[in-house]
Design an enzyme around this catalytic site. Structure first.
Site, PDB file in Angstrom:
ATOM      1  CG  LEU A 129      56.019  38.904  56.177  1.00  0.00           C
ATOM      2  CD1 LEU A 129      55.608  37.777  55.234  1.00  0.00           C
ATOM      3  CD2 LEU A 129      54.841  39.344  57.009  1.00  0.00           C
ATOM      4  CG  ASP A 130      58.328  38.569  63.070  1.00  0.00           C
ATOM      5  OD1 ASP A 130      59.008  39.590  62.854  1.00  0.00           O
ATOM      6  OD2 ASP A 130      57.429  38.513  63.927  1.00  0.00           O
ATOM      7  CE  LYS A 131      64.806  32.602  62.570  1.00  0.00           C
ATOM      8  NZ  LYS A 131      66.138  32.239  63.112  1.00  0.00           N
ATOM      9  CD  GLU A 132      60.747  32.743  64.286  1.00  0.00           C
ATOM     10  OE1 GLU A 132      60.284  33.897  64.247  1.00  0.00           O
ATOM     11  OE2 GLU A 132      61.917  32.502  64.632  1.00  0.00           O
ATOM     12  CB  THR A 133      55.711  35.371  59.808  1.00  0.00           C
ATOM     13  OG1 THR A 133      55.718  35.679  61.185  1.00  0.00           O
ATOM     14  CG2 THR A 133      54.357  35.698  59.224  1.00  0.00           C
TER      15      THR A 133
END
Length: 163
Positions: A129-133
């Site tokens: 998952l993306d860091k901001e997710t």
């Protein structure tokens, strides 16, 4: 006197009409101001949320890997003999890179030791998952299980829902 009183009444009626129109305009102005203040408050709240996320991200980058692994263990939402599912926090990268001090991949061996019924084998990432997710991450307890789960993701047999 009747003409005078009628005339005064007419003037007061016109004044009353102007007052009513003024009241409507004042009400419209007040509503526009309320809307503007509401929009400004929303912008301030969004800025505060962004600042809070930045502080959380900075805090995650400063903790010891053991503390991070313990925090991830507390975020486990499901475990069985083959998988561990955790709720990934905002701002925590899955893989390392330039400027990244802590990531999930780095603490998997530590996390594996903290989980119930964990063998000596470390956990395996099945996806990222993306860091901001924020959201659930599936980790496998064995290489074989990780390969099967990765194939499910690759062939789009896993339904992903983004909000």
């Amino acid at each position: 006197m009747a003409a005078l009183s009628g005339r005064l009444w007419w003037r007061s009626g016109a004044a009353l009409g102007r007052t009513a129109a003024g009241a409507v305009r004042a009400q419209e102005l007040a509503e526009r101001l309320r809307t503007k203040w509401s929009e400004e408050e929303k912008q301030q709240q969004q800025q505060q949320q962004q600042q809070q996320r930045a502080r959380e991200l900075a805090a995650l980058q400063r903790v010891h890997p053991n503390v991070l692994a313990k925090a991830l263990r507390q975020r486990a939402v499901y475990q069985d003999d083959e998988v561990v599912v955790l709720n990934k926090p905002y701002g925590l990268p899955v893989h390392g890179g330039p400027g990244v001090k802590n990531c999930i991949a780095d603490v998997l061996p530590i996390l594996a030791k903290m989980l119930v019924n964990m063998k000596a084998e470390p956990l395996h990432l099945c996806h990222r998952l993306d860091k901001e997710t924020t959201g659930v991450m599936v980790l496998a307890r064995s290489k074989e299980a990780a390969d099967r789960i990765r194939l499910l993701f690759k062939t789009r047999q896993v339904e992903k829902i983004y909000w």
